[in-house]
Design a protein around this motif. Structure first.
Motif, PDB file in Angstrom:
ATOM      1  N   GLY A 125       0.766  -1.242   0.000  1.00 40.14           N
ATOM      2  CA  GLY A 125       0.000   0.000   0.000  1.00 40.14           C
ATOM      3  C   GLY A 125       0.795   1.289   0.000  1.00 40.14           C
ATOM      4  O   GLY A 125       0.219   2.377   0.127  1.00 40.14           O
ATOM      5  N   MET A 126       2.112   1.216  -0.157  1.00 41.51           N
ATOM      6  CA  MET A 126       2.928   2.425  -0.144  1.00 41.51           C
ATOM      7  C   MET A 126       2.998   3.041  -1.537  1.00 41.51           C
ATOM      8  O   MET A 126       3.056   2.327  -2.544  1.00 41.51           O
ATOM      9  CB  MET A 126       4.334   2.114   0.358  1.00 41.51           C
ATOM     10  N   SER A 127       3.023   4.358  -1.605  1.00 39.42           N
ATOM     11  CA  SER A 127       3.208   5.053  -2.873  1.00 39.42           C
ATOM     12  C   SER A 127       4.693   5.054  -3.223  1.00 39.42           C
ATOM     13  O   SER A 127       5.553   4.803  -2.363  1.00 39.42           O
ATOM     14  CB  SER A 127       2.720   6.494  -2.763  1.00 39.42           C
ATOM     15  N   LYS A 128       5.023   5.368  -4.493  1.00 39.23           N
ATOM     16  CA  LYS A 128       6.427   5.410  -4.893  1.00 39.23           C
ATOM     17  C   LYS A 128       7.180   6.473  -4.103  1.00 39.23           C
ATOM     18  O   LYS A 128       8.347   6.279  -3.728  1.00 39.23           O
ATOM     19  CB  LYS A 128       6.561   5.673  -6.389  1.00 39.23           C
ATOM     20  N   LYS A 129       6.535   7.594  -3.839  1.00 40.76           N
ATOM     21  CA  LYS A 129       7.176   8.652  -3.059  1.00 40.76           C
ATOM     22  C   LYS A 129       7.528   8.152  -1.658  1.00 40.76           C
ATOM     23  O   LYS A 129       8.626   8.411  -1.144  1.00 40.76           O
ATOM     24  CB  LYS A 129       6.248   9.862  -2.973  1.00 40.76           C
ATOM     25  N   GLU A 130       6.596   7.420  -1.020  1.00 38.44           N
ATOM     26  CA  GLU A 130       6.852   6.871   0.313  1.00 38.44           C
ATOM     27  C   GLU A 130       8.004   5.871   0.274  1.00 38.44           C
ATOM     28  O   GLU A 130       8.849   5.845   1.175  1.00 38.44           O
ATOM     29  CB  GLU A 130       5.592   6.193   0.857  1.00 38.44           C
ATOM     30  N   ILE A 131       8.031   5.036  -0.775  1.00 41.99           N
ATOM     31  CA  ILE A 131       9.101   4.044  -0.888  1.00 41.99           C
ATOM     32  C   ILE A 131      10.445   4.731  -1.099  1.00 41.99           C
ATOM     33  O   ILE A 131      11.450   4.363  -0.475  1.00 41.99           O
ATOM     34  CB  ILE A 131       8.813   3.054  -2.035  1.00 41.99           C
ATOM     35  N   ASP A 132      10.463   5.748  -1.982  1.00 41.90           N
ATOM     36  CA  ASP A 132      11.703   6.494  -2.216  1.00 41.90           C
ATOM     37  C   ASP A 132      12.252   7.073  -0.913  1.00 41.90           C
ATOM     38  O   ASP A 132      13.464   7.014  -0.648  1.00 41.90           O
ATOM     39  CB  ASP A 132      11.460   7.641  -3.207  1.00 41.90           C
ATOM     40  N   GLU A 133      11.360   7.622  -0.094  1.00 38.08           N
ATOM     41  CA  GLU A 133      11.769   8.265   1.150  1.00 38.08           C
ATOM     42  C   GLU A 133      12.317   7.268   2.163  1.00 38.08           C
ATOM     43  O   GLU A 133      13.163   7.615   2.986  1.00 38.08           O
ATOM     44  CB  GLU A 133      10.582   9.020   1.763  1.00 38.08           C
ATOM     45  N   ARG A 134      11.848   6.015   2.105  1.00 42.65           N
ATOM     46  CA  ARG A 134      12.237   5.027   3.113  1.00 42.65           C
ATOM     47  C   ARG A 134      13.195   3.966   2.577  1.00 42.65           C
ATOM     48  O   ARG A 134      13.595   3.077   3.325  1.00 42.65           O
ATOM     49  CB  ARG A 134      10.980   4.345   3.662  1.00 42.65           C
ATOM     50  N   TYR A 135      13.544   4.078   1.313  1.00 39.21           N
ATOM     51  CA  TYR A 135      14.365   3.037   0.681  1.00 39.21           C
ATOM     52  C   TYR A 135      15.669   2.793   1.441  1.00 39.21           C
ATOM     53  O   TYR A 135      16.002   1.648   1.784  1.00 39.21           O
ATOM     54  CB  TYR A 135      14.651   3.386  -0.779  1.00 39.21           C
ATOM     55  N   ASP A 136      16.428   3.849   1.695  1.00 32.91           N
ATOM     56  CA  ASP A 136      17.727   3.694   2.360  1.00 32.91           C
ATOM     57  C   ASP A 136      17.570   3.066   3.743  1.00 32.91           C
ATOM     58  O   ASP A 136      18.384   2.227   4.155  1.00 32.91           O
ATOM     59  CB  ASP A 136      18.429   5.044   2.481  1.00 32.91           C
ATOM     60  N   GLU A 137      16.530   3.475   4.453  1.00 36.95           N
ATOM     61  CA  GLU A 137      16.277   2.933   5.789  1.00 36.95           C
ATOM     62  C   GLU A 137      15.922   1.446   5.721  1.00 36.95           C
ATOM     63  O   GLU A 137      16.354   0.652   6.559  1.00 36.95           O
ATOM     64  CB  GLU A 137      15.135   3.721   6.447  1.00 36.95           C
ATOM     65  N   ILE A 138      15.127   1.064   4.723  1.00 33.06           N
ATOM     66  CA  ILE A 138      14.745  -0.344   4.542  1.00 33.06           C
ATOM     67  C   ILE A 138      15.977  -1.207   4.294  1.00 33.06           C
ATOM     68  O   ILE A 138      16.161  -2.260   4.918  1.00 33.06           O
ATOM     69  CB  ILE A 138      13.746  -0.492   3.372  1.00 33.06           C
ATOM     70  N   VAL A 139      16.845  -0.741   3.395  1.00 31.80           N
ATOM     71  CA  VAL A 139      18.045  -1.501   3.050  1.00 31.80           C
ATOM     72  C   VAL A 139      18.985  -1.603   4.253  1.00 31.80           C
ATOM     73  O   VAL A 139      19.518  -2.680   4.557  1.00 31.80           O
ATOM     74  CB  VAL A 139      18.774  -0.869   1.845  1.00 31.80           C
ATOM     75  N   ALA A 140      19.180  -0.489   4.955  1.00 32.29           N
ATOM     76  CA  ALA A 140      20.074  -0.489   6.114  1.00 32.29           C
ATOM     77  C   ALA A 140      19.557  -1.429   7.201  1.00 32.29           C
ATOM     78  O   ALA A 140      20.335  -2.169   7.821  1.00 32.29           O
ATOM     79  CB  ALA A 140      20.217   0.935   6.661  1.00 32.29           C
ATOM     80  N   PHE A 141      18.250  -1.413   7.417  1.00 28.21           N
ATOM     81  CA  PHE A 141      17.667  -2.268   8.457  1.00 28.21           C
ATOM     82  C   PHE A 141      17.878  -3.742   8.123  1.00 28.21           C
ATOM     83  O   PHE A 141      18.132  -4.566   8.999  1.00 28.21           O
ATOM     84  CB  PHE A 141      16.177  -1.966   8.597  1.00 28.21           C
ATOM     85  N   SER A 142      17.794  -4.099   6.835  1.00 29.31           N
ATOM     86  CA  SER A 142      17.899  -5.499   6.421  1.00 29.31           C
ATOM     87  C   SER A 142      19.312  -6.051   6.561  1.00 29.31           C
ATOM     88  O   SER A 142      19.512  -7.259   6.637  1.00 29.31           O
ATOM     89  CB  SER A 142      17.453  -5.654   4.970  1.00 29.31           C
ATOM     90  N   GLU A 143      20.316  -5.156   6.566  1.00 28.58           N
ATOM     91  CA  GLU A 143      21.729  -5.524   6.713  1.00 28.58           C
ATOM     92  C   GLU A 143      22.255  -6.371   5.549  1.00 28.58           C
ATOM     93  O   GLU A 143      23.172  -7.175   5.718  1.00 28.58           O
ATOM     94  CB  GLU A 143      21.966  -6.259   8.046  1.00 28.58           C
ATOM     95  N   ILE A 144      21.659  -6.197   4.368  1.00 27.21           N
ATOM     96  CA  ILE A 144      22.133  -6.953   3.198  1.00 27.21           C
ATOM     97  C   ILE A 144      22.460  -5.991   2.045  1.00 27.21           C
ATOM     98  O   ILE A 144      22.233  -6.314   0.872  1.00 27.21           O
ATOM     99  CB  ILE A 144      21.124  -8.024   2.749  1.00 27.21           C
ATOM    100  N   GLU A 145      23.014  -4.823   2.372  1.00 23.12           N
ATOM    101  CA  GLU A 145      23.279  -3.788   1.372  1.00 23.12           C
ATOM    102  C   GLU A 145      24.078  -4.303   0.175  1.00 23.12           C
ATOM    103  O   GLU A 145      23.763  -3.978  -0.976  1.00 23.12           O
ATOM    104  CB  GLU A 145      24.039  -2.617   2.003  1.00 23.12           C
TER     105      GLU A 145
END
Length: 247
Positions: A125-145
């Motif tokens: 349910g996230m918009s592309k703008k929301e995903i863009d804003e949280r992308y870096d945080e999502i990747v960092a949290f996953s620890e698989i950069e």
């Protein structure tokens, strides 16, 4: 699924006299089915997973659904998420709901981790703008950069679940549904996931949790609903619910 208007100060979830029955098959192949039919054996039986369940969850509550295997708790969580619908009764929700129920169900194995973040977040349910804003945080949290541009089919199960959980936990939600997913990863990652969930609750999000980890439930949730045989056996303080489960 019916939804309340977001402008009204109403509960997050209302479950009203919900019934859900499943057909249990006793055969596993066409041959078995044919032989059973010839012998006039019963091919299926009805299983009443939920038999008249009612409860209300207020906005901002953290509620644990507890019970032994077959008690109906995971079925109830799927009804709240809208994955399945009740046979009778109603489940009404307010706001955006995200379920950590079948984490990674929307992932495509031939796409990279980066592409799957955008795909799965959009499904949630996230918009592309929301995903863009949280992308870096999502990747960092996953620890698989370092593997984010690798096709997901090459991920280990642990890497896959870390990324899938990270996407789900960073979704903008009003109600978060969690089903046994905190067994994902090693202990430090589990603690990080719990901390993130607590942050969401502190921010006013509603939590509905299913877990066999009673210690975690008592730390995370203030209220416990114990299901037994498809009915509500207890609804009250989580410490009392945990004590009942351990009795």
């Amino acid at each position: 699924m019916p939804k309340y208007s977001d402008s009204l100060a109403l509960p997050s979830v209302v479950v009203d006299d919900v019934h859900k029955t499943f057909k249990l098959r006793h055969t596993h192949s066409v041959k078995e089915t044919f032989l059973a039919a010839v012998k006039r054996k019963q091919l299926t039986t009805d299983f009443n997973a939920l038999d008249g369940i009612s409860f209300t969850i207020e906005e901002g509550e953290a509620v644990a659904l507890m019970g032994f295997n077959g008690s109906g708790k995971s079925t109830m969580l799927k009804l709240i998420s809208g994955v399945i619908v009740p046979d009778r009764g109603s489940v009404m929700t307010r706001g955006r709901i995200a379920g950590l129920i079948e984490v990674g169900a929307g992932f495509h194995p031939d796409l990279s981790g980066r592409e799957n973040i955008y795909l799965n977040a959009a499904i949630l349910g996230m918009s592309k703008k929301e995903i863009d804003e949280r992308y870096d945080e999502i990747v960092a949290f996953s620890e698989i950069e370092q593997f984010i541009d690798t096709e997901v089919k090459h991920y280990s199960s642990g890497m896959f679940l870390r990324l899938a959980f990270s996407v789900a936990i960073h979704t903008e939600v009003d109600v978060l549904l969690i089903d046994e997913i905190l067994s994902v990863g090693d202990e430090p990652f589990q603690e990080k996931c719990l901390a993130r969930i607590r942050e969401l609750h502190d921010a006013g999000k509603t939590l509905v949790v299913v877990s066999h980890d009673l210690d975690m439930v008592s730390r995370l949730c203030s209220r416990g609903i114990v299901l037994r045989g498809g009915n509500v056996a207890f609804d009250g303080a989580s410490a009392e619910a945990v004590a009942l489960m351990r009795a």
